[in-house]
Design a protein around this motif. Sequence first.
Motif, mmCIF file in Angstrom:
data_model
loop_
_atom_site.group_PDB
_atom_site.id
_atom_site.type_symbol
_atom_site.label_atom_id
_atom_site.label_comp_id
_atom_site.label_asym_id
_atom_site.label_seq_id
_atom_site.Cartn_x
_atom_site.Cartn_y
_atom_site.Cartn_z
ATOM 1 N N ASN A 175 0.831 -1.202 0.000
ATOM 2 C CA ASN A 175 0.000 0.000 0.000
ATOM 3 C C ASN A 175 0.866 1.251 0.000
ATOM 4 N N VAL A 233 2.186 1.877 -3.437
ATOM 5 C CA VAL A 233 1.128 2.347 -4.333
ATOM 6 C C VAL A 233 0.877 3.826 -4.072
ATOM 7 N N TYR A 236 1.502 7.552 -6.630
ATOM 8 C CA TYR A 236 0.659 8.667 -7.089
ATOM 9 C C TYR A 236 1.430 9.964 -7.105
ATOM 10 N N LYS A 237 2.302 10.067 -6.131
ATOM 11 C CA LYS A 237 2.978 11.354 -5.973
ATOM 12 C C LYS A 237 4.061 11.513 -7.016
ATOM 13 N N GLU A 244 -2.319 -2.454 -13.700
ATOM 14 C CA GLU A 244 -2.177 -1.002 -13.727
ATOM 15 C C GLU A 244 -0.901 -0.626 -14.478
ATOM 16 N N SER A 286 -8.397 5.774 -15.608
ATOM 17 C CA SER A 286 -8.722 4.394 -15.259
ATOM 18 C C SER A 286 -9.016 3.635 -16.544
ATOM 19 N N LEU A 297 -12.257 -1.617 -9.683
ATOM 20 C CA LEU A 297 -10.981 -0.966 -9.992
ATOM 21 C C LEU A 297 -10.938 -0.529 -11.454
ATOM 22 N N GLY A 344 -10.680 3.226 -11.129
ATOM 23 C CA GLY A 344 -9.250 3.476 -10.999
ATOM 24 C C GLY A 344 -8.583 2.568 -9.991
ATOM 25 N N ILE A 345 -7.338 2.248 -10.277
ATOM 26 C CA ILE A 345 -6.569 1.307 -9.463
ATOM 27 C C ILE A 345 -6.326 1.837 -8.062
ATOM 28 N N ASP A 346 -6.340 3.160 -7.931
ATOM 29 C CA ASP A 346 -5.978 3.717 -6.614
ATOM 30 C C ASP A 346 -6.942 3.276 -5.517
ATOM 31 N N HIS A 347 -8.087 2.751 -5.915
ATOM 32 C CA HIS A 347 -9.011 2.296 -4.874
ATOM 33 C C HIS A 347 -8.568 0.996 -4.230
ATOM 34 N N LEU A 348 -7.482 0.471 -4.708
ATOM 35 C CA LEU A 348 -6.873 -0.676 -4.044
ATOM 36 C C LEU A 348 -6.650 -0.349 -2.565
ATOM 37 N N LEU A 349 -6.207 0.867 -2.338
ATOM 38 C CA LEU A 349 -5.953 1.298 -0.962
ATOM 39 C C LEU A 349 -7.262 1.486 -0.216
ATOM 40 N N SER A 361 -8.348 -1.741 0.954
ATOM 41 C CA SER A 361 -7.583 -2.173 2.108
ATOM 42 C C SER A 361 -8.145 -1.535 3.376
ATOM 43 N N GLN A 410 -10.015 -3.355 6.548
ATOM 44 C CA GLN A 410 -9.549 -3.209 7.923
ATOM 45 C C GLN A 410 -10.682 -2.827 8.864
ATOM 46 N N ASP A 450 -8.690 6.603 -0.061
ATOM 47 C CA ASP A 450 -7.257 6.830 0.130
ATOM 48 C C ASP A 450 -6.623 7.064 -1.223
ATOM 49 N N ASN A 451 -7.428 7.597 -2.155
ATOM 50 C CA ASN A 451 -6.883 7.704 -3.501
ATOM 51 C C ASN A 451 -6.177 9.032 -3.729
ATOM 52 N N ALA A 484 -3.317 11.852 -2.270
ATOM 53 C CA ALA A 484 -2.017 11.727 -1.601
ATOM 54 C C ALA A 484 -2.114 11.946 -0.111
#
Lengths: 845, 617
Positions: free
Chosen positions: A628, A631, A635-636, A669, A691, B421, B425-430, B433, B437, B614-615, B617
Amino acid sequence: MAFITANWNPLGEAFYRKIELYEMGWSLRDGLKECLVAAAPYGGPIALLRQPQRPSSSARPQLEIYSSSGVNMASFPWKSGPVRQLGWTVCDDLLCIQEDGTVLIYDLFGAFKRHFSMGNEVVQNQVLEAKVFHSPYGTGVAIVTGASRFTLATNIDDLKLRRLPEVPGLQGAPSCWAVLTQDRQTKVLLANGADLYILDNTSCTPVTPPGLSPQACSIVNMAVSFSYKYLALFTDSGHLWMGSANFKDKLSEVDTKVRTPPKQMVWCRRPKSQQPSVVIMWDRLLLVAGECTDTIQYTLDEESVCVAELDGVRIVGGSRHELLQEVPSACQDIFKIASMAPGALLLEAHKEYEKSSQKADEYLREIKEQSVLGEAVRQCVEAAGYEHEPETQKTLLRAASFGKCFLSNYPPEPFVSMCRDLKVLNSVRDYTVGIPLTHTQYKQMTVQVLIDRLVYRKLYPLAIEICRYLKTPEYQGVSRVLKHWACCKVQQKEEPDESIAHAVSVKLGEAAGISYSEIAARAYECGRTELAIKLLEFEPRSGEQVPLLLKMKRSQLALSKAIESGDTDLVYTVVTYLKNEMNRGDFFMTLRNQPVALSLYRQFCKHQEQDTLKDLFNQDDDHQELGNFYVKASYKEKKLEARLSLLQSAVDEYNKARNEFAAKATEEEMKLLRFQRRLDEEKGEALLGLSLQETLHALLTSNFHKQAEQLYRDFRVPDKRYWWLKLTALAEKDDWEEMEKFAKSKKSPIGYLVCCLYNLYTKPFVEVCVKQHNKYEAKKYVSKVTPEQKVKAHLAIGDLEGAAEAAIERRSEGEISTVLSRCSPTTDRALLERLNRARSTAAKK
Amino acid sequence: MAHSVRRDAPELPDFSLLKRLARDQLIYLLEQLPGRKDLFIEADLMSPLDRIANVITLKQHDVDKLYKVEYKPIVSTSDQLCFLIRPRIKTVKWICDVVNTDKAFGRFRRYKIIFSPQKFYACENLLEEQGIFGDVTTDEWSFYLLPLDDDIISLELPEFFRDNFLEGDQRWVRTAGSALHLLHSVYGPFSKVYGIGRCSKMAYESWREQVEEGEQRARQAEIGNVFLIDRDVDLVTPLCSQVVYEGLVDDIFRIKCGCVEFGPDVTSSDKSIKVMLNSQDKVFNEIRNEHFSQVFGFLSQKARNLQTAYDKRSGMDIKQMKTFVSEELKGLKQEHRLLSLHIGASESMMKKKTKQDFQELLKTEHSLLEGFEIRECISYIEEHINRQVSMVESMRLLCLLSLTENGLLPKDYRSLKAQFLQSYGIDHLLTFSNLKQLGLLVEQQPGETLTVMESRVGKLVNDKTAGKLTDAFSSLSKKSNFRALGRRLNLVPKSDEEYDLRVPRDMAYIFSGAYIPLSCKLIEQVLERDGWTGLEEVTRMLNGHEFAVTAGSNGSDARVKTDSQRIILVMFLGGCTFSEISALRFLGREKGLKFIVVTTAITNSARLLESMLDNHA
């Protein structure tokens, strides 16, 4: 009761009296001869430093500490350097000022507390003279060195040395000097021969007292009053000058006719004094001089020391301890011979009453006729406070209580509180306690301070009794005393930890507002860490436990205590501390066992130290979180290459975490990113970062059908989604032709069941068309819709009749109602009727 | 209204006192920096501040200019800067930058930071690290509670949910405890405290500690009982679509700090209007708790009444007209304005919500709650994702599916996630997670194999010292047990019965009769039983941490059943929805109680899920 006035001596309008406080319990062979003596005000302790009998190098002086009644509290041989001056602080600590400028501090029981120095310069030049003084800022020390320079410390608890400017023409010690506190500044007043100077921080100013007799050529002694408001100067011509300390007024000048320089000179005043005076002591003579020309003279039969008090002077001698004071006006009124003051009459009345004589009534009537009974009671109560003998106090109070009976609305408080105060005062004046406080002093000093003093003397039971008797709030009274007791208890080295901890907890158990952490801190100071930890267990407030535990290097315990408290600030304090104390590995290990602290630290790292966060996950082998982390880092990252490599790291970590799904998603990705870049380069599209869905959409709207197809295959996009995407894209472009072609195309993907196909792509077709306001186009597809969807489809394109048809055909009551609700009664009357009919038939079934 | 109001319902305490306290303290703090100064206010604090002290009040106390904290270099000419912020690292860091920039330019200013509601050691530590600890003065504005309405008090801490339940950061728990302490000292003493959830328990303990430290004053209690509840006890309720008027307004227009901005489509002009939504608004007050389907009818009735009132004019003589104008007209005008606004809002909502897809959405939701036709629901969700309907909405349905079904089947879990996803978008992987949790979206675990993580948690739980502390991770092994809970507490009424929304018979009316919110049902049950006895199985399924404590311990008080005993303060830790508030109001009316809702923030499905993202920064 005539004997009460037996020891009264008139001075002008006023009377002075000398009362014996104690017969001293000490047995000093030579009295106070050859002794350095310091007696604290407010009936404080007395310290003596006796020079050895035969001055030889081997013999050491003896330091002794006594209570005011001469009970020994400590005594030990003096092993440090030669002492110039002794003095007491406001907290009953003994200051011993040595020749070399070192000041040693001892407590009441002769235990060494600490020391400080009056500066480097002093070490060479030696202290010639020193004085200990009290001011609103605490206890101060002033010295004059061999180089005739003065150094001041206003508050020994917050030591700031101030070296005062040079005095012109001064050689050696001045003839006399004193410390003054004026305008919130501490100054030194000194006399060099006939010249007077005031020394403050910056300057040395010569001053002249107004109206000082010219025949004097040297000032040999001076005294500043307890309040620093008045000054008395004694000249070599035997004149005593009295005036205000700011040199504005002169009170009087008295010729004492004694030319010898006095041994000691102190002010003897009291609040609302009628005749303030100065007490001057020579070897055999004690002289009281006031504003008037008369003086009172007492002969002294032993070496004595005068102690200035708020309301008089105490005279401590080898065998006796006496109080010299002006007789307060209330006492004068009552006891003066042939006094007709209301109080005196009331006392008389009461006396007669006790004798069962009717004269009582006469006296009482007389008071009542003047309607001064209230005043009489007040005087008696007040006078009782000034009397030292319990018998006299009782007589006065009885008289007051007697008088009170004849008053209907006299407030009881003054009487009650005076009774209470006297009870307290009599108990502390007791020989065994030895604090000869007057009522005036007691009021000035307050109960809290008195309790403190008792506690310093370790008179805990008495202190607690007094607190309970006066009903002092627990946390100020009993609890405080108990805390001091416990602090003292933990210092008893011979007792084992267990029994001390037990004793403390049993005694303090029920008391409110006890700070166990303070007691524990004391135990720790004495080197008893284990005991301190045991005591801390009793502390209910974790906020108090944690700092001490940290100080004792019990960081693990501190951490768990902090977490238990639920106060994240505390946890954070410990975490920061640990971070600096431990090496990284241990630190992380510690955190690992404390999830709360760990999450707190993670939060901190997220904002502050991203890299530490990575290390933290690494340490824990937390590959999921590491993945995580990468990943997120990707982005940054602006550069594609770096981004891809970060994602690759994430893939590795996810694989290690056996999170195949995440690994695969990340791989895809990366694939997508590469694809987007290629296309961006080739076709100049701006796809990077979109996406998959957005990419496809962008491709389809820009007519890159082939590339879209490829993506669709490569990423195994579900067919439903792809069809939908394509339709939307086509509709957005108004490409109805292509859409029709697409709809009719036989190129349907594998495994398409016919009904499914209809259901899926035709229904969306209608909606897409409607969205684009193309009802005409939409109509084309309505026929392809599954029967269940037909009514909806017709309604969607606004075709009421079609909807009605379909609904009736399907004979569904619900659907007919839906259509009905859309019909308006005016325009669609025919339709309405048909539908209603159909509904009733449908309902019958 | 159709509801039978019990006449003996007690009066609510006056909470405007809280505002006064906060304002007085703020003024005091501002005056600690004498002279003219510029004030920088953190964005989240602007609306709450507005409810406490307006610009004029601030100007009266030497505030020159007001700025919003925007994390950019500042342009202020003032020699004194005052910052009013939440204790967040990011903001403090920004202030450090401001101060250090000034230093670099050799510019001397005086700085004061006012932390609200309290400062954290971490913030001070940062100031120290950045070397400006000595340059700034810091203060605390203990503005814990903002009364949003007669019966709603908010802590305005939306981050509470994420910080506490996701990140395991308990920094706000003490804040909650202090807030409770403030209420206790002004409106207490409370006689009984109930609660469920770990955070509730901690907040309760923190409050107790503060009570013990402080002085106690005997006074007339205005609030009797207190109920504390963690948001993660019931995550289903906030994820359901709201259909009660106030909740719906919140879902669609987003009510911010008791105030909503109606756009041009509502006001039927080209301007937006900000409207305060509270009991002062007579029209709103009558419809806020109503099911949406009832609102339109009510509004039209109201409009007719209004018309009749206006029509009275026609038959009037001059004198009557005069009194009419002076007395009634203003009220009518006001009512008219409000009525037209709410009609506009309803229309706009109708447009959005009565459409086919909303009905289907509700149907799906209800099927999920009832546990019927799960397959259809899954394909509905799939379609939702494929068609790229709003991301939050899709996520909401996924979470609801997972919560009601105790997790997704591994196959569904993977395929739905993959599609999600691809769509968003892939950033939703986080994000996934995070959801995992928190237990919002999980995979069904085959009974015997435990994942590595879970076994580790298990180990920690067994560890004696850590036992108390590891619950932060317990969500990993947590199951929602929704079905079992639903059966036990009768949360889902039988679907075959017709539910008359005009005459609600239980709290389920807030979800069209499909579901009684778990949170409110718990409150009802516990109050009825005066404790948790008989609910052992329920609490076990909810992961325990329940408590019921007689706080007053004053025997004589307990016997006298005063009015205050029927005023119950419910504190939601992690936020509550307007629907839940409506449900509690309904419960209050039924039982002759009054509920006061204290919440860390007003939430709804969108806010709750957005806090999980969490997509960025």
